[in-house]
Every structure is written in C-alpha cells, then in structure tokens.
Design a protein around this motif. Structure first.
Motif, PDB file in Angstrom:
ATOM      1  N   ASP A  64       0.833  -1.206   0.000  1.00  0.00           N
ATOM      2  CA  ASP A  64       0.000   0.000   0.000  1.00  0.00           C
ATOM      3  C   ASP A  64       0.864   1.252   0.000  1.00  0.00           C
ATOM      4  OD1 ASP A  64      -2.335  -1.451  -0.038  1.00  0.00           O
ATOM      5  OD2 ASP A  64      -2.721  -1.241   2.128  1.00  0.00           O
ATOM      6  N   LYS A  65       1.933   1.232   0.774  1.00  0.00           N
ATOM      7  CA  LYS A  65       2.857   2.370   0.822  1.00  0.00           C
ATOM      8  C   LYS A  65       3.498   2.588  -0.550  1.00  0.00           C
ATOM      9  CE  LYS A  65       5.720   5.414   2.628  1.00  0.00           C
ATOM     10  NZ  LYS A  65       5.324   6.784   2.732  1.00  0.00           N
ATOM     11  N   ALA A  66       3.887   1.502  -1.211  1.00  0.00           N
ATOM     12  CA  ALA A  66       4.488   1.616  -2.545  1.00  0.00           C
ATOM     13  C   ALA A  66       3.486   2.208  -3.531  1.00  0.00           C
ATOM     14  CB  ALA A  66       4.976   0.251  -3.031  1.00  0.00           C
ATOM     15  N   ASN A  67       2.227   1.784  -3.450  1.00  0.00           N
ATOM     16  CA  ASN A  67       1.194   2.354  -4.318  1.00  0.00           C
ATOM     17  C   ASN A  67       1.007   3.839  -4.054  1.00  0.00           C
ATOM     18  OD1 ASN A  67       0.658  -0.064  -5.629  1.00  0.00           O
ATOM     19  ND2 ASN A  67      -0.917  -0.655  -4.174  1.00  0.00           N
ATOM     20  N   ASP A  68       1.018   4.226  -2.770  1.00  0.00           N
ATOM     21  CA  ASP A  68       0.904   5.647  -2.422  1.00  0.00           C
ATOM     22  C   ASP A  68       2.080   6.444  -2.981  1.00  0.00           C
ATOM     23  OD1 ASP A  68      -1.442   5.097  -1.070  1.00  0.00           O
ATOM     24  OD2 ASP A  68      -0.500   5.111   0.929  1.00  0.00           O
ATOM     25  N   MET A  69       3.258   5.853  -2.924  1.00  0.00           N
ATOM     26  CA  MET A  69       4.434   6.542  -3.453  1.00  0.00           C
ATOM     27  C   MET A  69       4.343   6.720  -4.966  1.00  0.00           C
ATOM     28  SD  MET A  69       7.617   5.079  -1.218  1.00  0.00           S
ATOM     29  CE  MET A  69       8.785   6.172  -2.045  1.00  0.00           C
ATOM     30  N   MET A  70       3.791   5.729  -5.665  1.00  0.00           N
ATOM     31  CA  MET A  70       3.615   5.861  -7.121  1.00  0.00           C
ATOM     32  C   MET A  70       2.627   6.986  -7.448  1.00  0.00           C
ATOM     33  SD  MET A  70       5.723   3.823  -8.494  1.00  0.00           S
ATOM     34  CE  MET A  70       5.196   3.819 -10.186  1.00  0.00           C
ATOM     35  N   ILE A  71       1.581   7.101  -6.656  1.00  0.00           N
ATOM     36  CA  ILE A  71       0.618   8.196  -6.838  1.00  0.00           C
ATOM     37  C   ILE A  71       1.305   9.536  -6.582  1.00  0.00           C
ATOM     38  CG2 ILE A  71      -1.464   9.255  -5.872  1.00  0.00           C
ATOM     39  CD1 ILE A  71      -2.473   6.338  -5.405  1.00  0.00           C
ATOM     40  N   GLU A  72       2.118   9.583  -5.523  1.00  0.00           N
ATOM     41  CA  GLU A  72       2.857  10.806  -5.200  1.00  0.00           C
ATOM     42  C   GLU A  72       3.761  11.216  -6.367  1.00  0.00           C
ATOM     43  OE1 GLU A  72       5.969  12.392  -1.776  1.00  0.00           O
ATOM     44  OE2 GLU A  72       5.860  10.246  -2.213  1.00  0.00           O
ATOM     45  N   LEU A  73       4.455  10.252  -6.960  1.00  0.00           N
ATOM     46  CA  LEU A  73       5.335  10.558  -8.086  1.00  0.00           C
ATOM     47  C   LEU A  73       4.528  11.047  -9.283  1.00  0.00           C
ATOM     48  CD1 LEU A  73       8.196  10.597  -9.262  1.00  0.00           C
ATOM     49  CD2 LEU A  73       7.791   8.237 -10.021  1.00  0.00           C
ATOM     50  N   SER A  74       3.405  10.423  -9.539  1.00  0.00           N
ATOM     51  CA  SER A  74       2.557  10.836 -10.653  1.00  0.00           C
ATOM     52  C   SER A  74       2.079  12.277 -10.478  1.00  0.00           C
ATOM     53  CB  SER A  74       1.357   9.890 -10.764  1.00  0.00           C
ATOM     54  OG  SER A  74       0.510  10.295 -11.787  1.00  0.00           O
ATOM     55  N   GLU A  75       1.654  12.602  -9.256  1.00  0.00           N
ATOM     56  CA  GLU A  75       1.219  13.975  -8.967  1.00  0.00           C
ATOM     57  C   GLU A  75       2.371  14.959  -9.124  1.00  0.00           C
ATOM     58  OE1 GLU A  75      -0.416  13.587  -5.069  1.00  0.00           O
ATOM     59  OE2 GLU A  75      -2.327  12.781  -5.807  1.00  0.00           O
ATOM     60  N   ALA A  76       3.552  14.548  -8.695  1.00  0.00           N
ATOM     61  CA  ALA A  76       4.721  15.415  -8.809  1.00  0.00           C
ATOM     62  C   ALA A  76       5.071  15.659 -10.279  1.00  0.00           C
ATOM     63  CB  ALA A  76       5.906  14.796  -8.076  1.00  0.00           C
ATOM     64  N   LYS A  77       4.935  14.621 -11.097  1.00  0.00           N
ATOM     65  CA  LYS A  77       5.213  14.784 -12.524  1.00  0.00           C
ATOM     66  C   LYS A  77       4.217  15.740 -13.169  1.00  0.00           C
ATOM     67  CE  LYS A  77       7.515  10.408 -13.488  1.00  0.00           C
ATOM     68  NZ  LYS A  77       7.427   9.145 -14.245  1.00  0.00           N
ATOM     69  N   MET A  78       2.955  15.665 -12.756  1.00  0.00           N
ATOM     70  CA  MET A  78       1.952  16.589 -13.293  1.00  0.00           C
ATOM     71  C   MET A  78       2.274  18.016 -12.882  1.00  0.00           C
ATOM     72  SD  MET A  78      -1.718  14.591 -13.194  1.00  0.00           S
ATOM     73  CE  MET A  78      -1.746  14.400 -11.433  1.00  0.00           C
ATOM     74  N   GLN A  79       2.681  18.190 -11.626  1.00  0.00           N
ATOM     75  CA  GLN A  79       3.039  19.529 -11.153  1.00  0.00           C
ATOM     76  C   GLN A  79       4.249  20.054 -11.918  1.00  0.00           C
ATOM     77  OE1 GLN A  79       4.143  19.873  -7.059  1.00  0.00           O
ATOM     78  NE2 GLN A  79       4.460  22.075  -7.220  1.00  0.00           N
ATOM     79  N   LYS A  80       5.214  19.184 -12.169  1.00  0.00           N
ATOM     80  CA  LYS A  80       6.404  19.595 -12.921  1.00  0.00           C
ATOM     81  C   LYS A  80       5.999  20.039 -14.331  1.00  0.00           C
ATOM     82  CE  LYS A  80      10.507  17.804 -15.088  1.00  0.00           C
ATOM     83  NZ  LYS A  80      10.905  16.633 -15.795  1.00  0.00           N
ATOM     84  N   ALA A  81       5.111  19.293 -14.971  1.00  0.00           N
ATOM     85  CA  ALA A  81       4.658  19.654 -16.316  1.00  0.00           C
ATOM     86  C   ALA A  81       3.934  21.001 -16.303  1.00  0.00           C
ATOM     87  CB  ALA A  81       3.739  18.569 -16.866  1.00  0.00           C
ATOM     88  N   GLU A  82       3.114  21.237 -15.274  1.00  0.00           N
ATOM     89  CA  GLU A  82       2.429  22.530 -15.146  1.00  0.00           C
ATOM     90  C   GLU A  82       3.429  23.657 -14.957  1.00  0.00           C
ATOM     91  OE1 GLU A  82      -0.305  22.103 -11.920  1.00  0.00           O
ATOM     92  OE2 GLU A  82      -1.531  20.627 -12.991  1.00  0.00           O
ATOM     93  N   MET A  83       4.451  23.404 -14.150  1.00  0.00           N
ATOM     94  CA  MET A  83       5.478  24.413 -13.907  1.00  0.00           C
ATOM     95  C   MET A  83       6.189  24.762 -15.211  1.00  0.00           C
ATOM     96  SD  MET A  83       8.952  24.167 -11.594  1.00  0.00           S
ATOM     97  CE  MET A  83       9.687  23.013 -12.743  1.00  0.00           C
ATOM     98  N   LEU A  84       6.532  23.752 -15.993  1.00  0.00           N
ATOM     99  CA  LEU A  84       7.213  23.994 -17.263  1.00  0.00           C
ATOM    100  C   LEU A  84       6.313  24.741 -18.251  1.00  0.00           C
ATOM    101  CD1 LEU A  84       9.100  20.621 -17.767  1.00  0.00           C
ATOM    102  CD2 LEU A  84      10.084  22.820 -17.151  1.00  0.00           C
ATOM    103  N   ALA A  85       5.036  24.373 -18.286  1.00  0.00           N
ATOM    104  CA  ALA A  85       4.102  25.053 -19.193  1.00  0.00           C
ATOM    105  C   ALA A  85       3.945  26.509 -18.788  1.00  0.00           C
ATOM    106  CB  ALA A  85       2.746  24.353 -19.163  1.00  0.00           C
ATOM    107  N   THR A  86       3.894  26.787 -17.498  1.00  0.00           N
ATOM    108  CA  THR A  86       3.788  28.158 -17.013  1.00  0.00           C
ATOM    109  C   THR A  86       5.022  28.951 -17.395  1.00  0.00           C
ATOM    110  OG1 THR A  86       2.436  27.419 -15.169  1.00  0.00           O
ATOM    111  CG2 THR A  86       3.443  29.586 -14.959  1.00  0.00           C
ATOM    112  N   ARG A  87       6.179  28.347 -17.223  1.00  0.00           N
ATOM    113  CA  ARG A  87       7.429  29.023 -17.589  1.00  0.00           C
ATOM    114  C   ARG A  87       7.484  29.334 -19.068  1.00  0.00           C
ATOM    115  NH1 ARG A  87      12.213  26.864 -13.925  1.00  0.00           N
ATOM    116  NH2 ARG A  87      11.537  27.977 -12.094  1.00  0.00           N
ATOM    117  N   GLU A  88       7.044  28.389 -19.897  1.00  0.00           N
ATOM    118  CA  GLU A  88       7.063  28.597 -21.343  1.00  0.00           C
ATOM    119  C   GLU A  88       6.078  29.697 -21.738  1.00  0.00           C
ATOM    120  OE1 GLU A  88       6.360  24.832 -23.207  1.00  0.00           O
ATOM    121  OE2 GLU A  88       8.284  24.016 -22.572  1.00  0.00           O
ATOM    122  N   ALA A  89       4.930  29.751 -21.054  1.00  0.00           N
ATOM    123  CA  ALA A  89       3.928  30.784 -21.352  1.00  0.00           C
ATOM    124  C   ALA A  89       4.458  32.155 -20.951  1.00  0.00           C
ATOM    125  CB  ALA A  89       2.638  30.481 -20.624  1.00  0.00           C
ATOM    126  N   VAL A  90       5.150  32.237 -19.853  1.00  0.00           N
ATOM    127  CA  VAL A  90       5.711  33.519 -19.388  1.00  0.00           C
ATOM    128  C   VAL A  90       6.831  33.954 -20.324  1.00  0.00           C
ATOM    129  CG1 VAL A  90       7.027  34.603 -17.533  1.00  0.00           C
ATOM    130  CG2 VAL A  90       5.041  33.185 -16.989  1.00  0.00           C
TER     131      VAL A  90
END
Length: 98
Positions: free
Chosen positions: A70-96
């Motif tokens: 269960d902990k490993a599954n939670d960590m995979m979800i955490e990584l997925s969310e972090a990757k989405m946040q990273k993509a949003e950060m990059l898109a924001t930077r490119e837009a700016v």
C-alpha cells in the motif's frame, strides 16, 4: 517530500532522487517479506503442516506485505502527482517566456 515545493529543476531533481531512494528501500523490504513468506510456506510443507494455510506468523507476514505494498502504491501516486506539477510548472514558464 512535499510536491508543492518545485520551483526549478534543482528542486525537482532533489525530490526525484529522494523518492527513488525511498522507493528502492521499500521495494527491497517488499522482496524480503515475500521471501520470508515463501520460506515459511516451504518450512510448513517440509514439516507436513500443509493443511493449515494460515498461522499467526503467516498472517503477520502477510499483513506486513500488504502495508508495504500500500505504501508503494501511495508513493507511485505521489510521483505521478509530482510529474503533473512539474509539467504545469514547465508550461507556465514557457507561457511567461513567450
């Protein structure tokens, strides 16, 4: 690590390195518990106690495996969310920058 703290590539790389180290350790624990469960079953078969599939020690080992999985599954979800946040950060930077 809190995924709301990505300000640049350095913080992302630090998060990813820490996440990988924790996940590697957790994966090793899971493999160890699976090995213990297997050894427990082999010992029970060798002693001729194959009819009783569950004992307190087997249940304890199995619950430990489930907690870690269960902990490993939670960590995979955490990584997925972090990757989405990273993509949003990059898109924001490119837009700016545009």
């Amino acid at each position: 690590m809190d995924t709301d703290t990505f300000h640049d590539r350095t913080t992302w790389l630090a998060f990813r390195a820490a996440w990988r180290a924790r996940y590697k350790e957790l994966s090793a624990e899971i493999r160890g518990v699976r090995r213990e469960i297997h050894e427990h079953r082999v010992q029970r078969r060798a002693l001729g106690i194959a009819g009783e599939s569950h004992t307190r020690s087997a249940d304890y080992l199995q619950s430990g495996l489930w907690r870690r999985t269960d902990k490993a599954n939670d960590m995979m979800i955490e990584l997925s969310e972090a990757k989405m946040q990273k993509a949003e950060m990059l898109a924001t930077r490119e837009a700016v920058a545009a």
